[in-house]
Design an enzyme around this catalytic site. Structure first.
Site, PDB file in Angstrom:
ATOM      1  N   ASP A   1       0.829  -1.208   0.000  1.00 27.56           N
ATOM      2  CA  ASP A   1       0.000   0.000   0.000  1.00 27.56           C
ATOM      3  C   ASP A   1       0.868   1.264   0.000  1.00 27.56           C
ATOM      4  O   ASP A   1       2.098   1.186  -0.020  1.00 27.56           O
ATOM      5  CB  ASP A   1      -0.937  -0.065   1.214  1.00 27.56           C
ATOM      6  CG  ASP A   1      -2.310   0.497   0.922  1.00 27.56           C
ATOM      7  OD1 ASP A   1      -2.458   1.254  -0.049  1.00 27.56           O
ATOM      8  OD2 ASP A   1      -3.239   0.182   1.691  1.00 27.56           O
TER       9      ASP A   1
ATOM     10  N   TRP B   1      -3.036   3.359  -5.688  1.00 30.44           N
ATOM     11  CA  TRP B   1      -4.336   4.005  -5.933  1.00 30.44           C
ATOM     12  C   TRP B   1      -4.362   4.777  -7.258  1.00 30.44           C
ATOM     13  O   TRP B   1      -5.213   5.646  -7.465  1.00 30.44           O
ATOM     14  CB  TRP B   1      -4.724   4.953  -4.780  1.00 30.44           C
ATOM     15  CG  TRP B   1      -4.388   4.431  -3.414  1.00 30.44           C
ATOM     16  CD1 TRP B   1      -4.674   3.191  -2.942  1.00 30.44           C
ATOM     17  CD2 TRP B   1      -3.716   5.120  -2.355  1.00 30.44           C
ATOM     18  NE1 TRP B   1      -4.212   3.062  -1.645  1.00 30.44           N
ATOM     19  CE2 TRP B   1      -3.620   4.232  -1.263  1.00 30.44           C
ATOM     20  CE3 TRP B   1      -3.189   6.399  -2.230  1.00 30.44           C
ATOM     21  CZ2 TRP B   1      -3.007   4.588  -0.055  1.00 30.44           C
ATOM     22  CZ3 TRP B   1      -2.584   6.753  -1.033  1.00 30.44           C
ATOM     23  CH2 TRP B   1      -2.498   5.857   0.036  1.00 30.44           C
ATOM     24  N   GLY B   2      -3.397   4.481  -8.144  1.00 30.67           N
ATOM     25  CA  GLY B   2      -3.333   5.202  -9.400  1.00 30.67           C
ATOM     26  C   GLY B   2      -2.794   6.613  -9.267  1.00 30.67           C
ATOM     27  O   GLY B   2      -2.732   7.357 -10.251  1.00 30.67           O
TER      28      GLY B   2
ATOM     29  N   GLU C   1       0.109   7.864  -8.994  1.00 36.69           N
ATOM     30  CA  GLU C   1       1.233   8.198  -9.893  1.00 36.69           C
ATOM     31  C   GLU C   1       1.179   7.315 -11.136  1.00 36.69           C
ATOM     32  O   GLU C   1       2.201   6.869 -11.633  1.00 36.69           O
ATOM     33  CB  GLU C   1       2.563   8.068  -9.147  1.00 36.69           C
ATOM     34  CG  GLU C   1       2.723   9.138  -8.073  1.00 36.69           C
ATOM     35  CD  GLU C   1       4.017   9.020  -7.288  1.00 36.69           C
ATOM     36  OE1 GLU C   1       5.099   9.019  -7.902  1.00 36.69           O
ATOM     37  OE2 GLU C   1       3.938   8.920  -6.045  1.00 36.69           O
TER      38      GLU C   1
ATOM     39  N   ASP D   1      -9.987   3.911  -3.118  1.00 37.38           N
ATOM     40  CA  ASP D   1     -10.667   2.751  -2.520  1.00 37.38           C
ATOM     41  C   ASP D   1     -12.119   2.620  -2.953  1.00 37.38           C
ATOM     42  O   ASP D   1     -12.874   3.612  -2.981  1.00 37.38           O
ATOM     43  CB  ASP D   1     -10.665   2.883  -0.991  1.00 37.38           C
ATOM     44  CG  ASP D   1      -9.284   2.697  -0.410  1.00 37.38           C
ATOM     45  OD1 ASP D   1      -8.297   2.662  -1.176  1.00 37.38           O
ATOM     46  OD2 ASP D   1      -9.198   2.583   0.826  1.00 37.38           O
TER      47      ASP D   1
HETATM   48  C1  GLA Z   1      -5.846   1.659   1.844  1.00 38.38           C
HETATM   49  C2  GLA Z   1      -6.059   0.684   0.722  1.00 38.38           C
HETATM   50  C3  GLA Z   1      -7.232  -0.208   1.043  1.00 38.38           C
HETATM   51  C4  GLA Z   1      -6.981  -0.944   2.332  1.00 38.38           C
HETATM   52  C5  GLA Z   1      -6.692   0.050   3.447  1.00 38.38           C
HETATM   53  C6  GLA Z   1      -6.248  -0.642   4.714  1.00 38.38           C
HETATM   54  O1  GLA Z   1      -6.894   2.556   1.987  1.00 38.38           O
HETATM   55  O2  GLA Z   1      -6.282   1.347  -0.490  1.00 38.38           O
HETATM   56  O3  GLA Z   1      -7.469  -1.130  -0.015  1.00 38.38           O
HETATM   57  O4  GLA Z   1      -5.898  -1.814   2.156  1.00 38.38           O
HETATM   58  O5  GLA Z   1      -5.673   0.953   3.068  1.00 38.38           O
HETATM   59  O6  GLA Z   1      -5.930   0.260   5.726  1.00 38.38           O
END
Ligand code: GLA
Length: 404
Positions: A151, A185-186, A188, A207
């Site tokens: 992450d 999360w895209g 970069e 998310d």
């Molecule tokens: C981020 C990730 C989620 C999840 C949470 C856990 O937000 O994008 O998919 O893994 O952390 O804390």
């Protein structure tokens, strides 16, 4: 149907020890399938829940359909590293430790996934792996972990490609085949570099939450990303929310249909121990899974968009096309797609397989369906009689009519 289910099983459990390059193990010939603790359990996850979900993955029939990875997301860690600087499991919720869980999951023919963060802490403020990559990858390998979701929280602003490549290299050096799921999360544009960083799939957006609005917002972000997806390196629109209660059955069905046409990893996010028959049916439709697992040269893309009505299509290796007719709006409507829009060659007839109704019809022209509000229809369209000379293609946009 029987033959189809068997082929899904074989494809879905493929393991490969060959190497794509010297750096990256070939571990995701098809989009990985499994379960993640995060959406349903968050920080309440414990070892009993992981064992129970592994059990349910088998007893529900999901494992037989290709679901393999049992992924523990955030909150498995103790708040401090041990005296040797190693990550350790939370002693209250994971008293048996991760290796014992890996052994348990492996004995069921499944694989274990775990979570860490390319920052100074995880998103739930537990120890981060930035600058601990070699130690942490070695620890995961020793425990028998098969997948790492990595992450992006609490990163100090260092470029993502540098931070995620460090873990990709460490996983490779660990000596164990570990699928690498990159979760930037895209932010970069992971799709441009995550494959070279060793990633087998990578998040393309923020998310998911358990709502129709979240699903359609995420889906819009996937348009145009087709060129970045391929075997062993998949775009990941995030895990599924199917069965978590925030969406209607129609909405959940559309969610699965869209993920399948996108060749997305199918990572269930509901608590498998308590899922009902409807949810199980949505997650284990062999014809829909077969679309997700099929590589016809590119993942699906949006081919038409008129207001709330959209057509998504992807080529199938058999020569046909998978199509999702999506109605994002509040009124039922008819949506029609021409063979040309679906990327199909001209033919005198096309077989249209409704992948949710499990019925087959024949058309000489449009794939045409009534789509309820907040829903999708999904078809496999295959040229059957042909070829014929085609003139100009027909409509290039969905047709709609007034609500019934
Ligand atoms: C981020 C990730 C989620 C999840 C949470 C856990 O937000 O994008 O998919 O893994 O952390 O804390």
């Amino acid at each position: 149907m029987c033959a189809l289910a068997i082929s899904v099983l074989v494809i879905g459990t493929t393991t490969a020890s060959a190497r794509l390059t010297d750096e990256k193990p070939l571990l995701a010939a098809t989009p990985p399938m499994g379960w993640s603790s995060w959406n349903a359990l968050g920080c309440t996850v414990d070892e009993n829940a992981v064992r129970g979900n592994a059990d349910a993955m088998v007893s529900s029939g999901m494992a037989a359909m290709g679901y393999t990875y049992v992924n523990i997301d955030d909150c498995w860690m103790a708040p401090e590293r041990n005296a040797g600087g190693r990550l350790q499991a939370d002693p209250q919720r994971f008293p048996g430790g991760i290796k014992a869980l890996a052994d348990y999951v492996h004995a069921k023919g499944l694989k274990l996934g775990i979570y860490a963060s390319a920052g100074t802490a995880t998103c739930q403020n537990l120890p981060g792996s930035l600058d601990h990559e070699t130690t942490d990858a070695a620890t995961f390998a020793e425990w028998g972990v098969d997948l790492l979701k990595y992450d992006n929280c609490y990163n100090p602003g260092r470029p993502a490609v540098e931070r995620f490549s460090a873990m990709g290299n460490a996983l490779e050096a660990s000596g164990r085949d570990i699928v690498y799921s990159i979760s930037d999360w895209g932010d970069e544009q992971s799709w441009r570099w995550a494959g070279n960083a060793g990633g087998h799939y990578w998040r393309t957006f923020a998310d998911i939450t358990d709502s129709w609005d979240a699903v359609v917002v995420i889906v819009e972000q996937q348009a145009g990303l087709t060129q970045f997806s391929r075997p062993h390196g998949w775009n990941d629109p995030d895990s599924l929310e199917v069965g978590n209660g925030g969406m209607t059955t129609d909405e959940d069905r559309a969610h699965v249909s869209l993920w399948a046409v996108l060749n997305a990893p199918l990572i269930a996010g509901n608590d498998l121990r308590s899922m009902d028959a409807t949810t199980r049916g949505l997650l284990t439709n062999p014809e829909v899974i077969a679309v997700d697992q099929d590589w016809g040269g590119m993942q699906g893309d949006k081919v038409a968009d008129v207001g709330d009505l959209e057509i998504w299509a992807k080529p199938m290796s058999t020569g046909g096309a998978a199509a999702v007719l999506l109605n994002r709006g509040r009124y039922g409507t008819e949506i029609a797609a021409s063979p040309a829009e679906l990327g199909l060659r001209c033919a005198n007839e096309y077989n249209i397989r409704d992948l949710w109704a499990h019925t087959t019809t024949v058309t000489t022209g449009y794939v045409d369906a009534w789509v309820p509000p907040h829903a999708a229809k999904m078809f496999l369209v295959s040229p059957s009689l042909g070829p014929r000379m085609c003139g100009t293609s027909g409509l290039v946009a969905p047709r709609s009519r007034n609500p019934r």
